[in-house]
Design a protein around this motif. Structure first.
Motif, PDB file in Angstrom:
ATOM      1  N   ASP A 227       0.829  -1.207   0.000  1.00 23.57           N
ATOM      2  CA  ASP A 227       0.000   0.000   0.000  1.00 23.57           C
ATOM      3  C   ASP A 227       0.865   1.259   0.000  1.00 23.57           C
ATOM      4  N   VAL A 228       1.945   1.257   0.770  1.00 27.12           N
ATOM      5  CA  VAL A 228       2.838   2.412   0.800  1.00 27.12           C
ATOM      6  C   VAL A 228       3.384   2.696  -0.603  1.00 27.12           C
ATOM      7  N   SER A 229       3.791   1.654  -1.297  1.00 28.55           N
ATOM      8  CA  SER A 229       4.363   1.821  -2.631  1.00 28.55           C
ATOM      9  C   SER A 229       3.350   2.364  -3.630  1.00 28.55           C
ATOM     10  N   GLU A 230       2.083   2.110  -3.370  1.00 27.17           N
ATOM     11  CA  GLU A 230       1.012   2.615  -4.227  1.00 27.17           C
ATOM     12  C   GLU A 230       0.419   3.920  -3.680  1.00 27.17           C
ATOM     13  N   HIS A 231       1.099   4.482  -2.667  1.00 31.10           N
ATOM     14  CA  HIS A 231       0.688   5.757  -2.057  1.00 31.10           C
ATOM     15  C   HIS A 231      -0.682   5.679  -1.386  1.00 31.10           C
ATOM     16  N   GLY A 347      20.589   2.598  -4.497  1.00 30.45           N
ATOM     17  CA  GLY A 347      19.771   3.208  -5.546  1.00 30.45           C
ATOM     18  C   GLY A 347      18.702   4.118  -4.980  1.00 30.45           C
ATOM     19  N   ALA A 348      18.091   3.700  -3.866  1.00 34.68           N
ATOM     20  CA  ALA A 348      17.035   4.515  -3.256  1.00 34.68           C
ATOM     21  C   ALA A 348      17.579   5.845  -2.764  1.00 34.68           C
ATOM     22  N   VAL A 349      18.758   5.836  -2.147  1.00 34.27           N
ATOM     23  CA  VAL A 349      19.361   7.075  -1.662  1.00 34.27           C
ATOM     24  C   VAL A 349      19.720   7.984  -2.838  1.00 34.27           C
ATOM     25  N   LEU A 350      20.276   7.406  -3.889  1.00 35.53           N
ATOM     26  CA  LEU A 350      20.640   8.198  -5.064  1.00 35.53           C
ATOM     27  C   LEU A 350      19.412   8.869  -5.688  1.00 35.53           C
ATOM     28  N   VAL A 351      18.311   8.122  -5.782  1.00 33.34           N
ATOM     29  CA  VAL A 351      17.091   8.702  -6.355  1.00 33.34           C
ATOM     30  C   VAL A 351      16.561   9.819  -5.462  1.00 33.34           C
ATOM     31  N   ASP A 352      16.603   9.618  -4.151  1.00 33.68           N
ATOM     32  CA  ASP A 352      16.138  10.675  -3.245  1.00 33.68           C
ATOM     33  C   ASP A 352      16.963  11.954  -3.408  1.00 33.68           C
ATOM     34  N   LEU A 353      18.271  11.815  -3.574  1.00 27.67           N
ATOM     35  CA  LEU A 353      19.112  12.987  -3.784  1.00 27.67           C
ATOM     36  C   LEU A 353      18.809  13.646  -5.129  1.00 27.67           C
ATOM     37  N   GLN A 365      22.653  18.197 -10.115  1.00 24.01           N
ATOM     38  CA  GLN A 365      22.387  17.232  -9.049  1.00 24.01           C
ATOM     39  C   GLN A 365      21.483  16.113  -9.540  1.00 24.01           C
ATOM     40  N   VAL A 366      20.500  16.454 -10.353  1.00 24.06           N
ATOM     41  CA  VAL A 366      19.604  15.436 -10.891  1.00 24.06           C
ATOM     42  C   VAL A 366      20.380  14.421 -11.722  1.00 24.06           C
ATOM     43  N   VAL A 367      21.177  14.930 -12.653  1.00 26.66           N
ATOM     44  CA  VAL A 367      21.869  14.037 -13.591  1.00 26.66           C
ATOM     45  C   VAL A 367      22.925  13.199 -12.868  1.00 26.66           C
ATOM     46  N   ASP A 368      23.693  13.824 -11.985  1.00 28.25           N
ATOM     47  CA  ASP A 368      24.779  13.097 -11.314  1.00 28.25           C
ATOM     48  C   ASP A 368      24.249  11.895 -10.528  1.00 28.25           C
ATOM     49  N   TYR A 369      23.221  12.135  -9.731  1.00 27.54           N
ATOM     50  CA  TYR A 369      22.729  11.063  -8.866  1.00 27.54           C
ATOM     51  C   TYR A 369      21.834  10.069  -9.625  1.00 27.54           C
ATOM     52  N   ALA A 370      20.992  10.576 -10.504  1.00 23.24           N
ATOM     53  CA  ALA A 370      20.093   9.676 -11.235  1.00 23.24           C
ATOM     54  C   ALA A 370      20.856   8.794 -12.208  1.00 23.24           C
ATOM     55  N   ARG A 371      21.944   9.309 -12.772  1.00 21.86           N
ATOM     56  CA  ARG A 371      22.736   8.493 -13.698  1.00 21.86           C
ATOM     57  C   ARG A 371      23.309   7.268 -12.995  1.00 21.86           C
ATOM     58  N   GLU A 372      23.824   7.457 -11.790  1.00 26.35           N
ATOM     59  CA  GLU A 372      24.363   6.307 -11.053  1.00 26.35           C
ATOM     60  C   GLU A 372      23.252   5.340 -10.671  1.00 26.35           C
ATOM     61  N   ALA A 373      22.088   5.878 -10.277  1.00 31.65           N
ATOM     62  CA  ALA A 373      20.959   5.006  -9.939  1.00 31.65           C
ATOM     63  C   ALA A 373      20.514   4.205 -11.161  1.00 31.65           C
ATOM     64  N   ALA A 386      13.797   0.820 -10.581  1.00 29.58           N
ATOM     65  CA  ALA A 386      13.133   1.307 -11.792  1.00 29.58           C
ATOM     66  C   ALA A 386      11.892   2.120 -11.453  1.00 29.58           C
ATOM     67  N   ARG A 387      11.107   1.640 -10.499  1.00 30.59           N
ATOM     68  CA  ARG A 387       9.909   2.385 -10.083  1.00 30.59           C
ATOM     69  C   ARG A 387      10.285   3.743  -9.514  1.00 30.59           C
ATOM     70  N   ARG A 388      11.324   3.773  -8.694  1.00 27.39           N
ATOM     71  CA  ARG A 388      11.744   5.038  -8.086  1.00 27.39           C
ATOM     72  C   ARG A 388      12.216   6.022  -9.157  1.00 27.39           C
ATOM     73  N   LEU A 389      12.948   5.534 -10.140  1.00 22.44           N
ATOM     74  CA  LEU A 389      13.433   6.405 -11.208  1.00 22.44           C
ATOM     75  C   LEU A 389      12.275   6.959 -12.032  1.00 22.44           C
ATOM     76  N   ARG A 390      11.265   6.150 -12.283  1.00 24.24           N
ATOM     77  CA  ARG A 390      10.112   6.642 -13.039  1.00 24.24           C
ATOM     78  C   ARG A 390       9.343   7.701 -12.254  1.00 24.24           C
ATOM     79  N   SER A 391       9.285   7.539 -10.948  1.00 30.35           N
ATOM     80  CA  SER A 391       8.662   8.568 -10.115  1.00 30.35           C
ATOM     81  C   SER A 391       9.474   9.855 -10.158  1.00 30.35           C
ATOM     82  N   LEU A 392      10.793   9.719 -10.242  1.00 30.52           N
ATOM     83  CA  LEU A 392      11.656  10.889 -10.349  1.00 30.52           C
ATOM     84  C   LEU A 392      11.307  11.720 -11.583  1.00 30.52           C
TER      85      LEU A 392
END
Length: 418
Positions: A227-231, A347-353, A365-373, A386-392
């Motif tokens: 449920d959390v993942s589906e908000h 990956g989760a920390v990188l996406v959050d950043l 900042q977006v490109v540096d961290y998202a590229r590594e994720a 993958a889900r986190r990146l799509r939310s980004l």
């Protein structure tokens, strides 16, 4: 007419049918190819969408299943030395141990003896095998590689339970609840939310029957996380309240109740409740006062080592980017020790950043961290990253006009999930 033909006749694409059923598109493709069959819980909804009865659905599925069985028989006849099913399961287990690099201290003879004990229905061997499988799951870069052995372990466990041996039922029920949770984790990482929720619900039911309160509470936490993942934060909070009550009846030396609190913090953050989130995080951090053996590394893995990154992620949810940025960067600096082999955690920390960068309209900042994720998502085939990146991508806004960000978004859009 087969399943694919019926779908096409009604004008459904695989994507549309998958969306209607809450499964991944690849799942529909595997149904149609006969590689897997829909779960019993999925069939009523599938039949309803296709406008047919359950009996008619079985008829649509049977040609694919027959073809698959025929191919399997042909393969077996082509390779008569392949061995019996038990031997194949044993080989698959040992193969995964080798590929993943896990359990290198486990002698080959001991691994074979363990597999033999499982197939004799020995509850103690089931528990040991489950423990090993959790380790393989945690170390595997691609979680789906663990699925074949988890599936076969479930099949063998079902046979043992069906045998109804007196005196063995409680330990076998515990082993079943444990394994159902692992099966749910594999499904969740592959974006198969319906399958994951079903596995967690089974784990909770079996744990309740066995009177295993900590197992029961952990199954509820995992179910709430769907449920959390589906908000659906309010629904998650209700399930987590039940998990909190169950955990209170469990073993106070285990970290179960602290894990419940850490996920409650995420639900509170999703609801915009900073005070509730902070209180839940404070309860979670009390895990540091427990002994080192408060988690078992299997169905209960919460030991407090990821609290810094979780606190940072909660601040991101709440829009407190000033607090989140410093907390997450500290977690990332410690990642070599803290994350170990977990691509998912890093990956989760990188996406959050990267999300913080998007909120601040900072393309670098977006490109540096998202590229590594993104690199980690490719390396691990993790549906979670993958889900986190799509939310980004939903956070890009005006940054989408930046050529680098636009290119990154295009790569994320093509990212395949298991």
């Amino acid at each position: 007419m087969g399943l694919a033909e019926r779908r096409k006749t009604l004008g459904y694409s695989q994507e549309k049918l998958a969306e209607s059923l809450g499964v991944d598109r690849t799942t529909v493709g595997r149904w149609e190819s006969g590689k897997i069959a829909p779960q019993p819980s999925q069939r009523p909804a599938l039949a309803s969408i296709l406008g047919i009865s359950l009996h008619e659905l079985e008829a649509l599925l049977s040609p694919s299943q027959t073809a698959e069985q025929g191919a399997a028989r042909q393969k077996s006849s082509d390779h008569p030395s392949a061995g019996d099913p038990d031997e194949m399961i044993r080989r698959e287990f040992l193969r995964i141990l080798t590929i993943s690099g896990a359990l290198t201290a486990l002698p080959f003879d001991e691994a074979e003896a363990l597999a033999d004990g499982v197939h004799r229905g020995n509850p103690a061997d089931f528990a040991r095998m489950n423990s090993h499988l959790w380790q393989v799951y945690q170390l595997a870069r691609s979680k789906r590689t663990v699925y074949p052995v988890v599936r076969d372990q479930l099949a063998t466990l079902n046979e043992a339970l069906a045998g109804g041996r007196r005196g063995n039922t409680p330990p076998l029920l515990n082993a079943a609840a444990d394994l159902f949770q692992l099966a749910g984790e594999v499904a969740f990482d592959a974006n198969r939310y319906v399958d994951a929720a079903s596995s967690y619900a089974l784990a909770a039911s079996v744990s309740k029957e066995a009177g295993a309160y900590d197992l029961w509470a952990c199954a509820l936490v995992r179910h709430a996380y769907v449920d959390v993942s589906e908000h659906r934060y309010r629904q998650a909070a209700e399930v987590l309240s039940a998990a909190e009550r169950v955990a209170a009846r469990g073993d106070g030396t285990l970290s179960t109740r602290h894990w419940v609190a850490s996920v409650q913090a995420e639900a509170h953050a999703g609801l915009g409740d900073l005070t509730g989130c902070e209180k839940a995080l404070a309860r979670a951090e009390e895990v540091q006062h427990l002994a080192d053996n408060s988690s078992n590394g299997g169905w209960l893995r919460f030991d407090g080592t990821r609290l810094a990154e979780e606190r940072g992620a909660r601040y991101v949810q709440l829009g407190r980017f000033d607090l989140a940025d410093e907390t997450l960067k500290q977690a990332l600096d410690q990642s070599a020790l803290a994350f170990g082999h977990s691509y998912r955690r890093r990956g989760a920390v990188l996406v959050d950043l990267a999300v913080i960068g998007a909120k601040r309209r900072d393309p670098d900042q977006v490109v540096d961290y998202a590229r590594e994720a993104l690199d980690l998502a490719h390396a691990s085939s993790s549906g979670y990253i993958a889900r986190r990146l799509r939310s980004l991508c939903d956070e890009f806004g005006p940054l989408s006009r930046d050529q680098r960000v636009a290119g990154l978004g295009a790569e994320i859009a093509t990212l395949r999930t298991p």
